[in-house]
Design an enzyme around this catalytic site. Structure first.
Site, short mmCIF file in Angstrom:
data_model
loop_
_atom_site.label_atom_id
_atom_site.label_comp_id
_atom_site.label_asym_id
_atom_site.label_seq_id
_atom_site.Cartn_x
_atom_site.Cartn_y
_atom_site.Cartn_z
N ASP A 149 0.87 -1.17 0.00
CA ASP A 149 0.00 0.00 0.00
C ASP A 149 0.91 1.23 0.00
O ASP A 149 1.58 1.50 1.00
CB ASP A 149 -0.89 -0.02 1.23
CG ASP A 149 -1.86 1.15 1.30
OD1 ASP A 149 -1.68 2.12 0.53
OD2 ASP A 149 -2.79 1.09 2.13
N THR A 158 -7.82 1.37 -21.08
CA THR A 158 -7.89 0.62 -19.82
C THR A 158 -9.30 0.82 -19.25
O THR A 158 -10.04 1.71 -19.69
CB THR A 158 -6.87 1.15 -18.79
OG1 THR A 158 -7.26 2.47 -18.40
CG2 THR A 158 -5.46 1.17 -19.37
N TYR A 168 -9.32 14.65 -8.71
CA TYR A 168 -8.32 13.96 -9.54
C TYR A 168 -7.39 14.96 -10.21
O TYR A 168 -6.16 14.81 -10.18
CB TYR A 168 -9.05 13.13 -10.60
CG TYR A 168 -8.12 12.38 -11.53
CD1 TYR A 168 -7.51 11.20 -11.13
CD2 TYR A 168 -7.85 12.86 -12.81
CE1 TYR A 168 -6.66 10.50 -11.97
CE2 TYR A 168 -6.99 12.18 -13.66
CZ TYR A 168 -6.40 11.00 -13.25
OH TYR A 168 -5.55 10.33 -14.08
N LYS A 171 -3.32 15.31 -9.64
CA LYS A 171 -2.38 15.04 -10.74
C LYS A 171 -1.58 16.30 -11.12
O LYS A 171 -0.42 16.20 -11.51
CB LYS A 171 -3.13 14.49 -11.95
CG LYS A 171 -3.60 13.06 -11.77
CD LYS A 171 -2.44 12.09 -11.61
CE LYS A 171 -2.88 10.65 -11.62
NZ LYS A 171 -1.74 9.70 -11.54
#
Length: 256
Positions: free
Chosen positions: A67, A196, A161, A165
């Protein structure tokens, strides 16, 4: 492929998030170039699948559940990789999460913290221990997977997000300047949509996804994991020896 063309022959490479998606593609690409690859992530079953694919191609790999939000896990991961494969020459930090889209006022605290814990704090912890080992053993190369969303473009509903990033991009460039004199060369790749599960909307069929991408991207399609892996291998290779703190955007022209 001839022995002379296997530019990572004998190198030890660590790939976080190596069980699926970009991470798996990167691990397979390094293995084809002769590297001994450690894949790390939370899900042991998918890591074992990646190792099986590497071994089926004649490569050498190891699975190490970890992790990246836990410092003890990351420290142990780097130590185990170096112990098994004789060091750590390259690290590729692919582990990340993509939270459900939500407007800023609707993001839960749990979603916000989980996103930053993995995408940013996990990236920092990974680099912290990778750099510490590399600078003590003659240097190395690190490539971080960032995103075209955040530092390079905006998207409604993706504030957590995008912010995480964008911060990865800043962290990468700062770390590159901090540690290039230590012999550690650090760069990033910022993909757009990649083939993906992360780029597929809930319930979306392959045909619907293809049509959406034809309309959304100038190149008319998503990138393949092999294309992203090729960029990562270049940045990690001696051919990119003067590339320091770069952020290579691979998004089919979306931010052109």
């Amino acid at each position: 492929m001839t022995g002379e063309s296997r530019i990572f022959a004998g190198c030890s490479v660590l790939v976080t998030g190596g069980g699926t998606g970009i991470g798996r593609g990167v691990a397979l690409a390094f293995a084809r170039q002769g590297a001994r690859v450690t894949v790390a992530g939370r899900t042991g079953s998918t890591l074992k699948e990646t190792v099986a694919l590497v071994e089926a191609g004649g490569g050498e790999a190891a699975a190490r559940p970890a992790d990246i939000t836990r410092a003890a896990d990351v420290s142990a991961l780097v130590e185990a990789t170096a112990r098994q494969f004789g060091g750590l020459d390259v690290a590729v930090n692919c582990a990340g999460v993509f939270p459900p889209p939500a407007a800023v006022a609707d993001i839960t605290e749990e979603q916000w913290h989980r996103t930053f814990d993995t995408n940013l704090t996990g990236m920092w912890l990974s680099m912290k221990y990778e750099i510490a080992h590399m600078r003590a053993h003659g240097g190395g190369a690190i490539v971080n997977i960032a995103s075209n969303i955040g530092a390079h473009r905006r998207a409604p509903g993706l504030a957590a997000y995008a912010a995480s990033k964008a911060a990865v991009g800043v962290l990468t460039r700062t770390a590159a300047l901090d540690h290039i004199r230590d012999g550690v060369r650090i760069n990033a790749v910022s993909p757009g949509p990649v083939d993906t599960p992360m780029s597929t909307l809930p319930g979306e069929t392959p045909d619907a996804k293809a049509a959406r991408m034809r309309d959304a991207l100038p190149v008319g399609r998503v990138s393949s994991t092999e294309e992203i892996a090729a960029a990562v291998l270049h940045l990690a290779s001696p051919a990119a020896a003067s590339t320091v703190g770069a952020d290579l955007v691979l998004d089919g022209g979306a931010t052109a």
